[in-house]
Scaffold this motif. Sequence first.
Motif, PDB file in Angstrom:
ATOM      1  N   ASP A   5       4.636  -9.134  -2.209  1.00  0.00           N
ATOM      2  CA  ASP A   5       5.639  -9.152  -3.276  1.00  0.00           C
ATOM      3  C   ASP A   5       5.942  -7.705  -3.630  1.00  0.00           C
ATOM      4  OD1 ASP A   5       7.186  -9.474  -5.516  1.00  0.00           O
ATOM      5  OD2 ASP A   5       5.795 -10.779  -6.581  1.00  0.00           O
ATOM      6  N   VAL A   6       7.131  -7.234  -3.246  1.00  0.00           N
ATOM      7  CA  VAL A   6       7.448  -5.803  -3.338  1.00  0.00           C
ATOM      8  C   VAL A   6       8.739  -5.617  -4.127  1.00  0.00           C
ATOM      9  CG1 VAL A   6       7.997  -3.705  -2.041  1.00  0.00           C
ATOM     10  CG2 VAL A   6       6.328  -5.341  -1.126  1.00  0.00           C
ATOM     11  N   VAL A   7       8.678  -4.829  -5.187  1.00  0.00           N
ATOM     12  CA  VAL A   7       9.865  -4.423  -5.927  1.00  0.00           C
ATOM     13  C   VAL A   7       9.746  -2.931  -6.207  1.00  0.00           C
ATOM     14  CG1 VAL A   7      11.283  -4.707  -7.995  1.00  0.00           C
ATOM     15  CG2 VAL A   7      10.101  -6.694  -7.024  1.00  0.00           C
ATOM     16  N   CYS A   8      10.627  -2.135  -5.611  1.00  0.00           N
ATOM     17  CA  CYS A   8      10.630  -0.693  -5.859  1.00  0.00           C
ATOM     18  C   CYS A   8      11.925  -0.101  -5.321  1.00  0.00           C
ATOM     19  CB  CYS A   8       9.420  -0.013  -5.216  1.00  0.00           C
ATOM     20  SG  CYS A   8       9.308  -0.194  -3.426  1.00  0.00           S
ATOM     21  N   ARG A   9      12.131   1.174  -5.574  1.00  0.00           N
ATOM     22  CA  ARG A   9      13.323   1.835  -5.056  1.00  0.00           C
ATOM     23  C   ARG A   9      13.171   2.185  -3.587  1.00  0.00           C
ATOM     24  NH1 ARG A   9      16.048   7.678  -6.838  1.00  0.00           N
ATOM     25  NH2 ARG A   9      17.577   7.665  -5.139  1.00  0.00           N
ATOM     26  N   GLU A  10      11.975   2.672  -3.212  1.00  0.00           N
ATOM     27  CA  GLU A  10      11.761   3.124  -1.843  1.00  0.00           C
ATOM     28  C   GLU A  10      10.342   2.787  -1.406  1.00  0.00           C
ATOM     29  OE1 GLU A  10      11.029   7.384   0.349  1.00  0.00           O
ATOM     30  OE2 GLU A  10      12.719   7.272  -1.063  1.00  0.00           O
ATOM     31  N   LEU A  11      10.213   2.221  -0.203  1.00  0.00           N
ATOM     32  CA  LEU A  11       8.912   1.930   0.398  1.00  0.00           C
ATOM     33  C   LEU A  11       8.889   2.519   1.797  1.00  0.00           C
ATOM     34  CD1 LEU A  11       6.161   0.424   0.586  1.00  0.00           C
ATOM     35  CD2 LEU A  11       7.436  -1.552   1.449  1.00  0.00           C
ATOM     36  N   ALA A  12       7.883   3.342   2.077  1.00  0.00           N
ATOM     37  CA  ALA A  12       7.722   3.923   3.413  1.00  0.00           C
ATOM     38  C   ALA A  12       6.264   3.760   3.832  1.00  0.00           C
ATOM     39  CB  ALA A  12       8.123   5.390   3.414  1.00  0.00           C
ATOM     40  N   VAL A  13       6.045   3.072   4.937  1.00  0.00           N
ATOM     41  CA  VAL A  13       4.704   2.832   5.466  1.00  0.00           C
ATOM     42  C   VAL A  13       4.641   3.443   6.857  1.00  0.00           C
ATOM     43  CG1 VAL A  13       2.984   1.088   6.102  1.00  0.00           C
ATOM     44  CG2 VAL A  13       4.506   0.689   4.144  1.00  0.00           C
ATOM     45  N   GLY A  14       3.595   4.194   7.138  1.00  0.00           N
ATOM     46  CA  GLY A  14       3.458   4.870   8.422  1.00  0.00           C
ATOM     47  C   GLY A  14       3.093   3.939   9.554  1.00  0.00           C
ATOM     48  N   GLN A  15       2.558   4.497  10.618  1.00  0.00           N
ATOM     49  CA  GLN A  15       2.221   3.739  11.818  1.00  0.00           C
ATOM     50  C   GLN A  15       0.785   3.215  11.758  1.00  0.00           C
ATOM     51  OE1 GLN A  15       3.059   5.918  15.402  1.00  0.00           O
ATOM     52  NE2 GLN A  15       5.054   6.627  14.680  1.00  0.00           N
ATOM     53  N   GLY A  16       0.597   2.014  12.347  1.00  0.00           N
ATOM     54  CA  GLY A  16      -0.741   1.475  12.505  1.00  0.00           C
ATOM     55  C   GLY A  16      -1.466   1.183  11.211  1.00  0.00           C
ATOM     56  N   THR A  17      -0.748   0.895  10.157  1.00  0.00           N
ATOM     57  CA  THR A  17      -1.338   0.590   8.853  1.00  0.00           C
ATOM     58  C   THR A  17      -1.378  -0.916   8.640  1.00  0.00           C
ATOM     59  OG1 THR A  17      -0.889   2.679   7.726  1.00  0.00           O
ATOM     60  CG2 THR A  17      -0.814   0.701   6.364  1.00  0.00           C
ATOM     61  N   TYR A  18      -2.429  -1.376   7.977  1.00  0.00           N
ATOM     62  CA  TYR A  18      -2.562  -2.799   7.655  1.00  0.00           C
ATOM     63  C   TYR A  18      -2.597  -2.971   6.143  1.00  0.00           C
ATOM     64  CZ  TYR A  18      -4.576  -7.412   6.988  1.00  0.00           C
ATOM     65  OH  TYR A  18      -4.807  -8.695   6.570  1.00  0.00           O
ATOM     66  N   LEU A  19      -1.725  -3.850   5.637  1.00  0.00           N
ATOM     67  CA  LEU A  19      -1.687  -4.170   4.210  1.00  0.00           C
ATOM     68  C   LEU A  19      -1.971  -5.656   4.070  1.00  0.00           C
ATOM     69  CD1 LEU A  19       0.893  -1.990   4.847  1.00  0.00           C
ATOM     70  CD2 LEU A  19       0.746  -1.891   2.372  1.00  0.00           C
ATOM     71  N   GLY A  20      -3.003  -5.982   3.316  1.00  0.00           N
ATOM     72  CA  GLY A  20      -3.542  -7.328   3.292  1.00  0.00           C
ATOM     73  C   GLY A  20      -2.711  -8.340   2.518  1.00  0.00           C
ATOM     74  N   GLN A  21      -3.202  -9.579   2.570  1.00  0.00           N
ATOM     75  CA  GLN A  21      -2.507 -10.691   1.941  1.00  0.00           C
ATOM     76  C   GLN A  21      -2.299 -10.446   0.442  1.00  0.00           C
ATOM     77  OE1 GLN A  21      -5.347 -10.919   3.747  1.00  0.00           O
ATOM     78  NE2 GLN A  21      -5.442 -12.826   4.905  1.00  0.00           N
ATOM     79  N   ARG A  22      -1.177 -10.965  -0.031  1.00  0.00           N
ATOM     80  CA  ARG A  22      -0.820 -10.952  -1.452  1.00  0.00           C
ATOM     81  C   ARG A  22      -0.732  -9.542  -2.034  1.00  0.00           C
ATOM     82  NH1 ARG A  22      -4.290 -14.687  -0.132  1.00  0.00           N
ATOM     83  NH2 ARG A  22      -6.072 -13.411  -0.793  1.00  0.00           N
ATOM     84  N   LEU A  23      -0.300  -8.609  -1.200  1.00  0.00           N
ATOM     85  CA  LEU A  23      -0.022  -7.263  -1.702  1.00  0.00           C
ATOM     86  C   LEU A  23       1.043  -7.336  -2.788  1.00  0.00           C
ATOM     87  CD1 LEU A  23      -0.089  -4.084  -1.398  1.00  0.00           C
ATOM     88  CD2 LEU A  23       1.833  -4.402   0.182  1.00  0.00           C
ATOM     89  N   ARG A  24       0.820  -6.613  -3.874  1.00  0.00           N
ATOM     90  CA  ARG A  24       1.815  -6.562  -4.934  1.00  0.00           C
ATOM     91  C   ARG A  24       2.195  -5.116  -5.198  1.00  0.00           C
ATOM     92  NH1 ARG A  24       1.518  -8.812 -11.210  1.00  0.00           N
ATOM     93  NH2 ARG A  24       3.771  -8.926 -11.527  1.00  0.00           N
ATOM     94  N   ILE A  25       3.447  -4.804  -4.948  1.00  0.00           N
ATOM     95  CA  ILE A  25       3.992  -3.493  -5.276  1.00  0.00           C
ATOM     96  C   ILE A  25       5.058  -3.724  -6.329  1.00  0.00           C
ATOM     97  CG2 ILE A  25       5.330  -1.535  -4.437  1.00  0.00           C
ATOM     98  CD1 ILE A  25       3.978  -1.822  -1.755  1.00  0.00           C
ATOM     99  N   GLY A  26       4.835  -3.178  -7.497  1.00  0.00           N
ATOM    100  CA  GLY A  26       5.736  -3.422  -8.619  1.00  0.00           C
ATOM    101  C   GLY A  26       4.927  -3.521  -9.887  1.00  0.00           C
ATOM    102  N   ALA A  27       4.804  -4.732 -10.433  1.00  0.00           N
ATOM    103  CA  ALA A  27       3.947  -4.985 -11.604  1.00  0.00           C
ATOM    104  C   ALA A  27       4.353  -4.135 -12.792  1.00  0.00           C
ATOM    105  CB  ALA A  27       2.479  -4.751 -11.259  1.00  0.00           C
TER     106      ALA A  27
END
Length: 337
Positions: A59-81
Amino acid sequence: MIVADDLVLADGVVVGPGCDLRSAHLELGAGAQVGVGGRWLVADSARLGAGSVVDAGSDVVCRELAVGQGTYLGQRLRIGAGATMEERSIVRIGDGCQIAPDVTLNCTEPVLIGHQVGISAEVAVFTHGYHAGHPVRDGHGASFAGVELGDAVWLGFRSVVLPGVRVGEGTVVAASATVTRTLPAGVLAAGVPAVVKRELRPQALDERRRREAVAALVTAWLERLAFKGLSVRELPGTGVRTSWEVSGRGGGWQVRLDTATVSVELRPRGGEAAVFSFAEPLAVAGVLDEVGHDLRDFYRRATWLFPYEVNSRGLVPERFARLLDGGAGAGHGRDSR
Protein backbone atom coordinates in the motif's frame (compact mmCIF):
# COMPACT_ATOMS: atom_id res chain seq x y z
CA MET A 1 -5.10 -1.94 -13.41
CA ILE A 2 -2.14 0.20 -14.44
CA VAL A 3 -2.58 3.95 -14.98
CA ALA A 4 0.43 5.95 -16.18
CA ASP A 5 1.30 8.73 -18.61
CA ASP A 6 4.66 7.02 -19.20
CA LEU A 7 4.93 3.26 -18.76
CA VAL A 8 8.18 1.27 -19.02
CA LEU A 9 7.99 -2.50 -18.53
CA ALA A 10 11.24 -4.38 -19.10
CA ASP A 11 11.56 -8.09 -19.94
CA GLY A 12 10.30 -10.55 -17.37
CA VAL A 13 8.19 -8.12 -15.34
CA VAL A 14 5.42 -9.75 -13.29
CA VAL A 15 2.46 -7.79 -11.88
CA GLY A 16 0.19 -9.95 -9.73
CA PRO A 17 -3.59 -10.12 -9.96
CA GLY A 18 -5.65 -7.46 -8.22
CA CYS A 19 -2.98 -4.75 -8.47
CA ASP A 20 -3.87 -1.09 -8.95
CA LEU A 21 -0.70 0.80 -9.85
CA ARG A 22 -0.99 4.51 -10.66
CA SER A 23 1.79 7.00 -11.35
CA ALA A 24 2.64 9.68 -13.90
CA HIS A 25 5.77 7.65 -14.67
CA LEU A 26 5.79 3.93 -13.84
CA GLU A 27 8.97 1.99 -14.58
CA LEU A 28 9.54 -1.68 -13.71
CA GLY A 29 13.01 -3.06 -14.49
CA ALA A 30 13.92 -6.46 -15.90
CA GLY A 31 12.54 -9.29 -13.79
CA ALA A 32 10.87 -6.94 -11.29
CA GLN A 33 7.76 -8.21 -9.52
CA VAL A 34 4.78 -6.62 -7.79
CA GLY A 35 2.80 -9.11 -5.71
CA VAL A 36 -0.92 -9.75 -5.49
CA GLY A 37 -3.15 -6.84 -4.50
CA GLY A 38 -0.61 -4.01 -4.64
CA ARG A 39 -2.14 -0.54 -4.39
CA TRP A 40 0.14 2.30 -5.49
CA LEU A 41 -0.73 5.97 -5.85
CA VAL A 42 2.56 7.70 -6.70
CA ALA A 43 2.08 11.16 -8.16
CA ASP A 44 5.29 11.73 -10.12
CA SER A 45 7.46 8.64 -10.50
CA ALA A 46 7.50 5.03 -9.32
CA ARG A 47 10.61 3.04 -10.27
CA LEU A 48 11.36 -0.57 -9.33
CA GLY A 49 14.86 -1.71 -10.27
CA ALA A 50 15.86 -4.89 -12.08
CA GLY A 51 15.21 -8.04 -10.08
CA SER A 52 13.48 -6.23 -7.23
CA VAL A 53 10.32 -7.62 -5.62
CA VAL A 54 7.50 -5.88 -3.79
CA ASP A 55 5.53 -8.73 -2.24
CA ALA A 56 1.77 -9.11 -1.80
CA GLY A 57 -0.48 -6.47 -0.28
CA SER A 58 1.69 -3.36 -0.66
CA ASP A 59 0.00 0.00 0.00
CA VAL A 60 1.95 2.99 -1.32
CA VAL A 61 1.01 6.67 -1.33
CA CYS A 62 3.75 9.23 -1.99
CA ARG A 63 5.04 11.70 -4.54
CA GLU A 64 8.06 9.68 -5.62
CA LEU A 65 9.19 6.07 -5.06
CA ALA A 66 12.55 4.78 -6.29
CA VAL A 67 13.76 1.26 -5.48
CA GLY A 68 17.16 0.00 -6.62
CA GLN A 69 18.16 -3.37 -8.03
CA GLY A 70 17.82 -6.73 -6.31
CA THR A 71 15.82 -5.39 -3.36
CA TYR A 72 13.07 -7.33 -1.60
CA LEU A 73 10.16 -5.59 0.14
CA GLY A 74 7.97 -7.90 2.17
CA GLN A 75 4.26 -8.49 2.39
CA ARG A 76 1.94 -5.69 3.49
CA LEU A 77 4.50 -2.95 3.02
CA ARG A 78 2.97 0.40 3.88
CA ILE A 79 4.43 3.59 2.49
CA GLY A 80 2.38 6.59 3.50
CA ALA A 81 0.60 6.48 6.87
CA GLY A 82 -0.02 10.22 7.02
CA ALA A 83 -0.17 13.35 4.92
CA THR A 84 1.91 11.93 2.09
CA MET A 85 0.26 13.64 -0.87
CA GLU A 86 2.79 16.41 -0.35
CA GLU A 87 5.79 17.95 -2.13
CA ARG A 88 8.38 16.27 0.07
CA SER A 89 6.84 12.78 0.24
CA ILE A 90 9.79 10.98 -1.33
CA VAL A 91 11.05 7.44 -0.68
CA ARG A 92 14.35 6.20 -2.09
CA ILE A 93 15.57 2.67 -1.35
CA GLY A 94 18.94 1.40 -2.57
CA ASP A 95 20.22 -1.84 -4.08
CA GLY A 96 20.17 -5.22 -2.37
CA CYS A 97 17.98 -4.25 0.58
CA GLN A 98 15.94 -6.82 2.52
CA ILE A 99 12.75 -5.44 4.06
CA ALA A 100 10.58 -7.85 6.05
CA PRO A 101 6.75 -7.95 6.21
CA ASP A 102 4.54 -5.35 7.91
CA VAL A 103 6.97 -2.45 7.71
CA THR A 104 5.63 1.12 7.75
CA LEU A 105 7.50 4.01 6.14
CA ASN A 106 5.78 7.32 6.84
CA CYS A 107 7.06 9.80 4.28
CA THR A 108 5.50 13.19 4.93
CA GLU A 109 9.19 14.16 4.63
CA PRO A 110 11.84 12.24 2.65
CA VAL A 111 12.84 8.71 3.67
CA LEU A 112 16.25 7.83 2.21
CA ILE A 113 17.49 4.24 2.59
CA GLY A 114 20.96 3.19 1.44
CA HIS A 115 22.25 -0.04 -0.11
CA GLN A 116 22.22 -3.47 1.57
CA VAL A 117 19.95 -2.25 4.36
CA GLY A 118 18.03 -4.80 6.44
CA ILE A 119 14.71 -3.85 8.06
CA SER A 120 13.05 -6.46 10.26
CA ALA A 121 9.33 -7.14 10.60
CA GLU A 122 6.95 -4.54 12.08
CA VAL A 123 9.47 -1.72 12.01
CA ALA A 124 8.05 1.81 11.76
CA VAL A 125 9.83 4.87 10.39
CA PHE A 126 8.18 8.25 11.01
CA THR A 127 8.95 11.65 9.52
CA HIS A 128 6.34 13.57 11.48
CA GLY A 129 5.27 13.42 15.09
CA TYR A 130 2.54 15.37 16.82
CA HIS A 131 -0.83 14.99 18.47
CA ALA A 132 -3.71 17.44 18.05
CA GLY A 133 -4.45 17.26 21.77
CA HIS A 134 -0.92 18.50 22.56
CA PRO A 135 -0.62 21.73 20.53
CA VAL A 136 2.59 23.69 20.11
CA ARG A 137 0.81 26.83 21.43
CA ASP A 138 0.51 25.06 24.78
CA GLY A 139 4.21 24.31 24.86
CA HIS A 140 4.18 20.82 23.36
CA GLY A 141 6.51 19.71 20.56
CA ALA A 142 5.87 18.75 16.95
CA SER A 143 8.41 17.47 14.49
CA PHE A 144 8.53 17.25 10.70
CA ALA A 145 11.87 16.02 9.39
CA GLY A 146 13.19 13.36 7.04
CA VAL A 147 14.93 10.11 7.99
CA GLU A 148 18.09 8.65 6.46
CA LEU A 149 19.45 5.12 6.87
CA GLY A 150 23.06 4.62 5.74
CA ASP A 151 24.37 1.63 3.82
CA ALA A 152 24.26 -1.75 5.60
CA VAL A 153 22.12 -0.50 8.48
CA TRP A 154 20.07 -3.17 10.26
CA LEU A 155 16.88 -2.24 12.11
CA GLY A 156 15.75 -4.97 14.52
CA PHE A 157 12.24 -6.33 15.04
CA ARG A 158 9.63 -3.72 16.04
CA SER A 159 12.15 -0.92 16.30
CA VAL A 160 10.94 2.63 15.69
CA VAL A 161 12.80 5.50 14.02
CA LEU A 162 11.51 9.02 14.75
CA PRO A 163 11.69 12.21 12.64
CA GLY A 164 15.02 13.85 11.87
CA VAL A 165 17.14 10.79 12.62
CA ARG A 166 20.13 9.62 10.59
CA VAL A 167 21.44 6.13 11.29
CA GLY A 168 25.07 5.79 10.28
CA GLU A 169 26.50 3.19 7.92
CA GLY A 170 26.70 -0.33 9.29
CA THR A 171 24.90 0.44 12.55
CA VAL A 172 22.59 -2.13 14.17
CA VAL A 173 19.47 -1.04 16.05
CA ALA A 174 18.27 -3.69 18.50
CA ALA A 175 14.74 -5.11 18.58
CA SER A 176 12.06 -2.84 20.09
CA ALA A 177 14.43 0.13 20.34
CA THR A 178 13.15 3.66 19.69
CA VAL A 179 15.64 5.87 17.85
CA THR A 180 15.07 9.50 18.79
CA ARG A 181 18.47 10.95 17.87
CA THR A 182 21.04 10.48 15.13
CA LEU A 183 23.32 7.45 15.58
CA PRO A 184 26.94 7.22 14.39
CA ALA A 185 28.26 4.60 11.99
CA GLY A 186 29.31 1.14 13.09
CA VAL A 187 27.65 0.81 16.50
CA LEU A 188 25.03 -1.28 18.28
CA ALA A 189 22.22 0.84 19.74
CA ALA A 190 19.42 -0.37 22.01
CA GLY A 191 16.80 0.89 24.44
CA VAL A 192 14.01 3.46 24.67
CA PRO A 193 15.35 5.93 23.78
CA ALA A 194 18.09 4.11 21.88
CA VAL A 195 21.64 4.73 23.08
CA VAL A 196 24.95 3.40 21.83
CA LYS A 197 25.93 0.20 23.67
CA ARG A 198 29.19 -0.58 21.93
CA GLU A 199 31.17 -0.21 18.74
CA LEU A 200 30.98 -2.97 16.16
CA ARG A 201 34.42 -4.21 15.18
CA PRO A 202 33.98 -7.17 12.82
CA GLN A 203 37.05 -8.98 11.50
CA ALA A 204 36.98 -10.28 7.94
CA LEU A 205 37.53 -14.02 7.56
CA ASP A 206 41.07 -14.98 6.70
CA GLU A 207 41.68 -17.45 3.85
CA ARG A 208 41.50 -20.56 6.02
CA ARG A 209 38.32 -19.56 7.84
CA ARG A 210 36.70 -18.52 4.56
CA ARG A 211 37.39 -21.96 3.05
CA GLU A 212 35.98 -23.64 6.14
CA ALA A 213 32.88 -21.43 6.15
CA VAL A 214 32.14 -22.10 2.48
CA ALA A 215 32.59 -25.87 2.90
CA ALA A 216 30.23 -25.90 5.89
CA LEU A 217 27.70 -23.81 3.97
CA VAL A 218 27.62 -26.15 0.95
CA THR A 219 27.35 -29.22 3.19
CA ALA A 220 24.45 -27.69 5.09
CA TRP A 221 22.60 -26.92 1.84
CA LEU A 222 23.08 -30.46 0.52
CA GLU A 223 21.74 -31.91 3.77
CA ARG A 224 18.51 -29.96 3.32
CA LEU A 225 17.79 -31.07 -0.24
CA ALA A 226 16.12 -34.36 0.75
CA PHE A 227 13.23 -32.39 2.26
CA LYS A 228 12.78 -30.75 -1.16
CA GLY A 229 12.59 -34.05 -3.03
CA LEU A 230 16.22 -34.35 -4.13
CA SER A 231 18.75 -37.08 -3.38
CA VAL A 232 22.48 -36.48 -2.87
CA ARG A 233 25.40 -38.85 -3.38
CA GLU A 234 29.01 -37.92 -2.66
CA LEU A 235 31.45 -38.71 -5.47
CA PRO A 236 35.16 -39.54 -5.20
CA GLY A 237 37.10 -36.31 -4.82
CA THR A 238 40.65 -34.99 -4.75
CA GLY A 239 42.58 -33.06 -2.15
CA VAL A 240 41.04 -29.70 -2.96
CA ARG A 241 37.85 -30.74 -4.75
CA THR A 242 34.79 -32.45 -3.36
CA SER A 243 31.90 -33.45 -5.63
CA TRP A 244 28.33 -34.59 -5.19
CA GLU A 245 25.63 -35.87 -7.53
CA VAL A 246 22.17 -34.42 -7.00
CA SER A 247 19.08 -35.93 -8.64
CA GLY A 248 15.32 -35.65 -8.51
CA ARG A 249 12.51 -33.32 -9.61
CA GLY A 250 13.08 -34.52 -13.16
CA GLY A 251 16.72 -33.53 -13.39
CA GLY A 252 20.29 -34.15 -12.31
CA TRP A 253 23.17 -31.92 -11.24
CA GLN A 254 26.78 -32.18 -10.19
CA VAL A 255 27.99 -29.96 -7.38
CA ARG A 256 31.72 -29.36 -7.01
CA LEU A 257 33.42 -27.50 -4.16
CA ASP A 258 36.90 -26.25 -5.00
CA THR A 259 38.72 -25.10 -1.86
CA ALA A 260 41.74 -23.90 -3.86
CA THR A 261 39.72 -21.25 -5.70
CA VAL A 262 37.02 -21.05 -2.98
CA SER A 263 34.26 -21.61 -5.51
CA VAL A 264 31.22 -23.84 -5.99
CA GLU A 265 30.23 -25.15 -9.40
CA LEU A 266 26.69 -26.36 -10.13
CA ARG A 267 26.36 -28.19 -13.47
CA PRO A 268 22.97 -29.43 -14.70
CA ARG A 269 23.06 -32.73 -16.58
CA GLY A 270 23.73 -31.87 -20.21
CA GLY A 271 23.88 -28.14 -19.48
CA GLU A 272 26.33 -25.35 -18.73
CA ALA A 273 27.69 -24.82 -15.26
CA ALA A 274 26.97 -21.91 -12.96
CA VAL A 275 29.92 -20.97 -10.75
CA PHE A 276 29.73 -19.16 -7.41
CA SER A 277 33.02 -17.45 -6.60
CA PHE A 278 33.55 -16.61 -2.92
CA ALA A 279 36.51 -14.34 -3.63
CA GLU A 280 35.82 -10.64 -3.11
CA PRO A 281 33.69 -9.27 -4.62
CA LEU A 282 31.26 -12.20 -4.60
CA ALA A 283 30.23 -13.19 -8.12
CA VAL A 284 28.12 -15.78 -9.91
CA ALA A 285 28.81 -16.71 -13.53
CA GLY A 286 26.36 -18.54 -15.77
CA VAL A 287 22.61 -18.98 -15.80
CA LEU A 288 20.85 -20.27 -12.68
CA ASP A 289 18.13 -22.91 -12.98
CA GLU A 290 15.72 -23.75 -10.13
CA VAL A 291 18.37 -25.62 -8.13
CA GLY A 292 20.86 -22.82 -8.72
CA HIS A 293 18.34 -20.32 -7.43
CA ASP A 294 17.78 -22.48 -4.36
CA LEU A 295 21.52 -22.56 -3.69
CA ARG A 296 21.81 -18.79 -4.11
CA ASP A 297 18.83 -18.28 -1.81
CA PHE A 298 20.48 -20.48 0.83
CA TYR A 299 23.63 -18.39 0.55
CA ARG A 300 21.53 -15.22 0.92
CA ARG A 301 19.99 -16.43 4.17
CA ALA A 302 23.51 -17.01 5.47
CA THR A 303 24.38 -13.40 4.43
CA TRP A 304 26.51 -14.32 1.40
CA LEU A 305 24.75 -12.04 -1.09
CA PHE A 306 25.58 -12.99 -4.67
CA PRO A 307 24.52 -10.38 -7.25
CA TYR A 308 22.22 -11.64 -9.99
CA GLU A 309 19.67 -10.05 -12.31
CA VAL A 310 16.64 -11.39 -10.42
CA ASN A 311 15.80 -11.89 -6.76
CA SER A 312 16.59 -15.24 -5.18
CA ARG A 313 13.90 -17.89 -4.69
CA GLY A 314 13.98 -21.29 -3.01
CA LEU A 315 12.60 -24.63 -4.16
CA VAL A 316 9.13 -25.33 -2.78
CA PRO A 317 9.02 -28.76 -1.07
CA GLU A 318 6.35 -31.12 -2.39
CA ARG A 319 4.43 -31.16 0.90
CA PHE A 320 3.96 -27.40 0.52
CA ALA A 321 3.53 -27.42 -3.26
CA ARG A 322 0.57 -29.81 -3.16
CA LEU A 323 -1.28 -27.41 -0.85
CA LEU A 324 -0.69 -24.57 -3.30
CA ASP A 325 -2.05 -26.45 -6.35
CA GLY A 326 -5.10 -24.97 -8.00
CA GLY A 327 -4.37 -21.43 -6.85
CA ALA A 328 -4.90 -22.09 -3.15
CA GLY A 329 -1.69 -20.24 -2.46
CA ALA A 330 -2.65 -17.02 -4.23
CA GLY A 331 -1.54 -14.04 -2.21
CA HIS A 332 1.13 -15.90 -0.27
CA GLY A 333 4.65 -14.58 -0.28
CA ARG A 334 7.68 -16.48 -1.49
CA ASP A 335 8.58 -19.53 0.54
CA SER A 336 12.13 -18.39 1.21
CA ARG A 337 11.21 -15.24 3.10
